[in-house]
Design a protein around this motif. Structure first.
Motif, PDB file in Angstrom:
ATOM      1  N   GLN A 190       0.568  -1.346  -0.377  1.00 29.32           N
ATOM      2  CA  GLN A 190      -0.006   0.028   0.253  1.00 29.32           C
ATOM      3  C   GLN A 190       0.655   1.294  -0.260  1.00 29.32           C
ATOM      4  OE1 GLN A 190      -2.677   0.413   3.352  1.00 29.32           O
ATOM      5  NE2 GLN A 190      -4.073   1.487   2.520  1.00 29.32           N
ATOM      6  N   SER A 191       2.149   1.390   1.038  1.00 26.21           N
ATOM      7  CA  SER A 191       2.690   2.410   0.872  1.00 26.21           C
ATOM      8  C   SER A 191       3.516   2.589  -0.631  1.00 26.21           C
ATOM      9  CB  SER A 191       4.225   1.938   1.856  1.00 26.21           C
ATOM     10  OG  SER A 191       3.221   1.863   2.953  1.00 26.21           O
ATOM     11  N   ILE A 192       3.944   1.758  -1.606  1.00 24.67           N
ATOM     12  CA  ILE A 192       4.559   1.671  -2.036  1.00 24.67           C
ATOM     13  C   ILE A 192       3.194   1.784  -4.142  1.00 24.67           C
ATOM     14  CG2 ILE A 192       5.518   0.235  -4.816  1.00 24.67           C
ATOM     15  CD1 ILE A 192       7.154  -1.640  -2.789  1.00 24.67           C
ATOM     16  N   TYR A 193       2.044   1.404  -3.293  1.00 17.99           N
ATOM     17  CA  TYR A 193       1.480   2.299  -4.124  1.00 17.99           C
ATOM     18  C   TYR A 193       0.656   3.813  -4.089  1.00 17.99           C
ATOM     19  CZ  TYR A 193      -3.693   2.698  -6.334  1.00 17.99           C
ATOM     20  OH  TYR A 193      -4.774   2.381  -7.170  1.00 17.99           O
ATOM     21  N   TRP A 194       0.618   3.793  -2.830  1.00 18.76           N
ATOM     22  CA  TRP A 194       0.266   5.440  -2.494  1.00 18.76           C
ATOM     23  C   TRP A 194       1.413   6.206  -2.957  1.00 18.76           C
ATOM     24  CZ3 TRP A 194      -1.302   6.018   3.369  1.00 18.76           C
ATOM     25  CH2 TRP A 194      -2.719   5.243   2.931  1.00 18.76           C
ATOM     26  N   ALA A 195       2.647   5.777  -2.867  1.00 15.59           N
ATOM     27  CA  ALA A 195       4.204   6.518  -3.554  1.00 15.59           C
ATOM     28  C   ALA A 195       3.568   7.512  -5.041  1.00 15.59           C
ATOM     29  CB  ALA A 195       5.845   6.025  -2.823  1.00 15.59           C
ATOM     30  N   PHE A 196       3.870   5.358  -5.988  1.00 14.21           N
ATOM     31  CA  PHE A 196       3.527   5.923  -7.494  1.00 14.21           C
ATOM     32  C   PHE A 196       2.369   6.625  -7.610  1.00 14.21           C
ATOM     33  CE2 PHE A 196       6.833   2.945  -7.212  1.00 14.21           C
ATOM     34  CZ  PHE A 196       7.534   3.494  -8.088  1.00 14.21           C
ATOM     35  N   ARG A 197       0.938   5.944  -7.185  1.00 12.98           N
ATOM     36  CA  ARG A 197      -0.426   6.975  -7.626  1.00 12.98           C
ATOM     37  C   ARG A 197      -0.119   7.806  -7.101  1.00 12.98           C
ATOM     38  NH1 ARG A 197      -3.894   8.855  -8.872  1.00 12.98           N
ATOM     39  NH2 ARG A 197      -6.121   8.222  -9.634  1.00 12.98           N
ATOM     40  N   TYR A 198       0.462   8.292  -5.872  1.00 12.17           N
ATOM     41  CA  TYR A 198      -0.621  10.025  -6.012  1.00 12.17           C
ATOM     42  C   TYR A 198       1.091  11.004  -5.665  1.00 12.17           C
ATOM     43  CZ  TYR A 198      -4.485   7.119  -4.857  1.00 12.17           C
ATOM     44  OH  TYR A 198      -5.665   6.570  -4.579  1.00 12.17           O
ATOM     45  N   HIS A 199       1.784  10.432  -4.689  1.00 10.84           N
ATOM     46  CA  HIS A 199       2.776  11.314  -4.419  1.00 10.84           C
ATOM     47  C   HIS A 199       4.174  11.855  -5.259  1.00 10.84           C
ATOM     48  CE1 HIS A 199      -0.281  11.539  -1.364  1.00 10.84           C
ATOM     49  NE2 HIS A 199       0.514  10.286  -1.026  1.00 10.84           N
ATOM     50  N   LEU A 200       4.650  10.818  -5.831  1.00 13.82           N
ATOM     51  CA  LEU A 200       5.616  11.775  -7.173  1.00 13.82           C
ATOM     52  C   LEU A 200       5.842  12.758  -7.517  1.00 13.82           C
ATOM     53  CD1 LEU A 200       4.939   8.431 -10.033  1.00 13.82           C
ATOM     54  CD2 LEU A 200       6.717   8.142  -7.713  1.00 13.82           C
ATOM     55  N   GLY A 201       4.860  13.728  -7.422  1.00 17.99           N
ATOM     56  CA  GLY A 201       5.642  15.356  -7.441  1.00 17.99           C
ATOM     57  C   GLY A 201       6.206  15.891  -6.679  1.00 17.99           C
ATOM     58  N   SER A 202       5.640  14.937  -5.173  1.00 19.70           N
ATOM     59  CA  SER A 202       6.158  15.748  -3.497  1.00 19.70           C
ATOM     60  C   SER A 202       7.464  15.186  -3.667  1.00 19.70           C
ATOM     61  CB  SER A 202       4.785  15.325  -2.882  1.00 19.70           C
ATOM     62  OG  SER A 202       3.368  16.539  -2.982  1.00 19.70           O
ATOM     63  N   LEU A 203       7.703  13.984  -3.641  1.00 19.19           N
ATOM     64  CA  LEU A 203       9.384  13.507  -3.939  1.00 19.19           C
ATOM     65  C   LEU A 203       9.815  13.776  -4.729  1.00 19.19           C
ATOM     66  CD1 LEU A 203       8.352   9.492  -3.334  1.00 19.19           C
ATOM     67  CD2 LEU A 203       7.868  11.220  -1.578  1.00 19.19           C
ATOM     68  N   ALA A 204       9.270  14.153  -6.463  1.00 19.68           N
ATOM     69  CA  ALA A 204      10.615  15.454  -6.678  1.00 19.68           C
ATOM     70  C   ALA A 204      10.098  16.492  -6.241  1.00 19.68           C
ATOM     71  CB  ALA A 204       9.519  15.143  -8.899  1.00 19.68           C
ATOM     72  N   PHE A 205       9.436  17.191  -5.929  1.00 17.56           N
ATOM     73  CA  PHE A 205       9.624  18.572  -5.381  1.00 17.56           C
ATOM     74  C   PHE A 205      10.475  18.689  -4.244  1.00 17.56           C
ATOM     75  CE2 PHE A 205       6.936  22.732  -4.047  1.00 17.56           C
ATOM     76  CZ  PHE A 205       8.625  23.679  -4.125  1.00 17.56           C
ATOM     77  N   GLY A 206      11.244  17.983  -3.001  1.00 26.14           N
ATOM     78  CA  GLY A 206      11.495  17.590  -2.315  1.00 26.14           C
ATOM     79  C   GLY A 206      13.370  17.229  -3.082  1.00 26.14           C
ATOM     80  N   SER A 207      12.918  15.814  -3.910  1.00 28.22           N
ATOM     81  CA  SER A 207      14.678  15.974  -3.603  1.00 28.22           C
ATOM     82  C   SER A 207      15.350  17.539  -5.083  1.00 28.22           C
ATOM     83  CB  SER A 207      14.213  14.535  -5.254  1.00 28.22           C
ATOM     84  OG  SER A 207      13.070  14.497  -5.955  1.00 28.22           O
ATOM     85  N   PHE A 208      14.343  17.661  -5.552  1.00 28.26           N
ATOM     86  CA  PHE A 208      15.019  18.804  -6.356  1.00 28.26           C
ATOM     87  C   PHE A 208      15.684  19.477  -5.414  1.00 28.26           C
ATOM     88  CE2 PHE A 208      14.315  22.752  -7.891  1.00 28.26           C
ATOM     89  CZ  PHE A 208      15.253  23.216  -9.196  1.00 28.26           C
TER      90      PHE A 208
END
Length: 635
Positions: free
Chosen positions: A426-444
């Motif tokens: 479920q954590s993996i699903y949420w990461a790829f389904r909903y929050h890739l943009g937020s992870l990309a923002f923080g990593s940027f």
């Protein structure tokens, strides 16, 4: 007494929907950042493909003669670079040859240039009026010979020498007596030689099964260490605190003893007019008072943060429970690590091709190429470097989010009447389904800081090349690098907690980072103690797994057959076992560190949510944290 100090409260009320854990009603966050991340990755591929099709990396790797001609590329009939004189003073005198000479009397064809007007010849046939004996396996002797004949003979062909050589990397001729030459320049062969290297490889082949087993041994020791933390983590912390107080008390006692010694000495020597002993006695007396004041201050601080230390111990123990209940999470860091490895192999290969888009040529002063870029190519190189940092930061963010989200779901499935439910997928699903943009923002943001730090290092290198060892410039750049490094660590810490907030609330990165900062600010002592105690246990855990695995393997190597008979030395296989064990320990500890931070955040939210509803304790406390609550409420 109240469970939470008045000085540590949430900055604002928490969404009551979090009472049952991370919000299930999720939405895509930072979509624009997600699209930009995908676009940047596509653009990186475009740059890489441009480099693959138009770049000339072979010219970067080529060897260049004194005229700047690339052997084999510019001179296809002369594929190998030859150094007529093996000495640093003559490395600008090189020539491309048809093949490597086998000995001093061999004959080879070469392409002459401005420094080499005649093909190499046998130097021993040049007549020199000297009684000196020259050994052509020695670079110092060769230089002396060259200096001798050039002082009386001006023709270049008279001081160009042949020696036995072999091709290396299909680029240049390497002296057959290389180990002897290296021995005279850097004592290289004193530390390693071919026989020793062969022996090491043989030992590794004999011990290969124990080396393979060290991975599983380290894995088992990691589990044992988690069990130790579960039951004895608190004991370790209290013993450390006790040793601290005992240590500073002993130091104070020793200072007072020395004070009395010098005081007695000063009284005995007073008639002689000596003041050294009296001054020492006074200085030690003042130092003793400072140490007593520090002990009193430490005791006061200890009393004030006593409950917070106990909470930190409870969080550490809870993190071990999470790992026990979610053993499948162990696969996440290795998978991310493999992805990072693939990323950097692709990145390095691509950079070579992209740099190959520049103007590559030899300048004749060294056998290596110099590369100059136009603005477009230079920007492509800079962008590709930044893109690599961004993708690396993104993969690490993905690792942190998956683990942190898994911890949040697990935590809110604890407590009376509740049971654990699987949540990794479920954590993996949420990461790829909903929050890739937020992870990309923080990593940027993190990649920008890392890129600035990298550019500062490049600026330091350029400043050293232009102005030499200018202490003022060096000091300014070092201070800037230190500031950026500190800011990088702050961003890493804030990002990690922001990802936990995203896992809980499904917010975009900026609101989540704001909530994380407010939570850290309102609970500074808790976060500091959990981070500090967790870091101590992490460090001890790495050493425990690494050295225990090596000790186990070493005992096998020296006592068990066939290892004690066949191994030349158990040292190299033991070192390899330690490296493997340490990497496994890093795997365990990375999960453990993230779990500690996520458990603390969940606990704070759980506690505040129940207080908002009139309760006095967290509803979803695992047993390790409930022990802390029971004791604080009873007190």
């Amino acid at each position: 007494m109240k469970v939470q100090d008045a000085s540590e409260k949430q900055a604002k009320p928490i969404d009551s929907r979090l009472m049952n854990g991370p919000l299930q009603d999720r939405h895509c966050t930072d979509i624009i950042c997600c699209l930009l991340f995908i676009a940047s990755f596509i653009f990186m591929w475009y740059i890489a493909i441009t480099g693959y099709s138009l770049g000339k990396p072979e010219r970067i790797l080529a060897a260049y003669d004194s005229d700047g001609n690339a052997c084999d590329l510019d001179l296809p009939d002369y594929p190998l670079l030859y150094f007529p004189i093996i000495h640093p003073d003559y490395y600008n005198k090189t020539v491309c040859v048809e093949r490597c000479p086998a000995n001093t009397s061999d004959t080879v064809k070469c392409q002459t240039n401005k420094n080499i007007t005649s093909c190499p010849r046998d130097c021993t046939k040049v007549s020199v009026d000297t009684s000196t004996t020259f050994d052509f396996t020695s670079i110092d002797s060769m230089k002396n010979y060259v200096d001798t004949i050039t002082s009386s003979v001006s023709k270049p062909e008279n001081w160009i020498c042949l020696y036995g050589s072999e091709p290396i990397f299909s680029r240049a001729c390497f002296p057959s007596t290389a180990l002897e030459i290296l021995n005279q320049t850097s004592n290289f062969s004193s530390s390693i030689d071919l026989n020793r290297l062969t022996s090491w490889l043989y030992d590794l082949s004999i011990a290969k099964y124990i080396i393979l087993a060290s991975f599983f041994i380290a894995f088992g020791l990691g589990l044992i260490y988690m069990i130790i933390l579960r039951f004895l983590g608190g004991l370790f912390v209290w013993l450390t605190i006790l040793l601290y107080f005992v240590g500073i008390s002993v130091l104070a006692g020793y200072t007072w003893d020395q004070h009395l010694y010098y005081l007695n000495d000063s009284q005995q020597s007073a008639s002689a007019g000596s003041t050294n002993a009296s001054d020492n006695a006074k200085a030690l007396e003042y130092l003793f008072y400072i140490e007593i004041a520090w002990i009193a201050f430490s005791i006061l601080v200890f009393i004030c943060i006593f409950n917070k230390i106990r909470l930190a111990i409870g969080v550490v123990k809870t993190a071990t429970l999470y790992v026990r209940d979610n053993f499948s999470v162990m696969i996440v860091p290795p998978v991310i690590g493999i992805c990072l490895g693939v990323l950097w192999v692709w990145w390095i290969v691509s950079v070579v091709y992209i740099v190959g888009l520049g103007n590559i040529k030899g300048d004749g002063s060294t056998p290596f190429a110099t590369v100059t870029f136009d603005n477009t190519t230079r920007n492509m190189v800079y962008y590709f470097m930044f893109g690599g940092l961004w993708k690396q930061a993104f993969l690490l963010a993905l690792n942190q989010f998956i683990i942190g989200c898994s911890v949040c779901i697990w935590y809110f499935n604890q407590g009376p009447g509740q049971s654990y439910t699987g949540n990794l997928f479920q954590s993996i699903y949420w990461a790829f389904r909903y929050h890739l943009g937020s992870l990309a923002f923080g990593s940027f943001i993190l990649a920008v800081v890392q890129f600035i730090r990298l550019m500062l290092e490049y600026a330091k290198y350029q400043a050293k090349q232009m102005s030499g060892d200018n202490k003022c410039t060096k000091c300014i750049l070092d201070c800037l690098s230190c500031l950026v490094a500190c800011f990088e660590r702050f961003i890493e810490f804030l990002n990690k907690n922001a990802y936990i907030q995203i896992a809980l609330t499904s917010k975009s990165f900026c609101p989540a980072a704001k909530d994380a900062f407010e939570s850290i600010w309102a609970n500074t002592m808790r976060y500091s103690l959990v981070s500090g105690i967790g870091s101590i246990f992490t460090f001890i855990g790495k050493l425990f797994v690494g050295f225990a695995t090596v000790l186990f393997a070493y005992e096998i190597f020296i006592h068990a057959e066939p290892y004690k008979t066949d191994l030349a030395s158990p040292i190299v296989p033991s070192i390899v076992c330690f490296i493997i064990a340490y990497m496994v320990a890093i795997l365990f500890m990375s999960i453990y560190q993230m779990a500690c931070d996520a458990v603390l955040t969940c606990f704070i939210y759980d506690e505040e949510l129940n207080k908002q509803n009139g309760g006095m304790s967290a509803q979803h406390c695992p047993e390790t944290l409930r022990e802390w609550f029971d004791s604080t409420q009873s007190s």
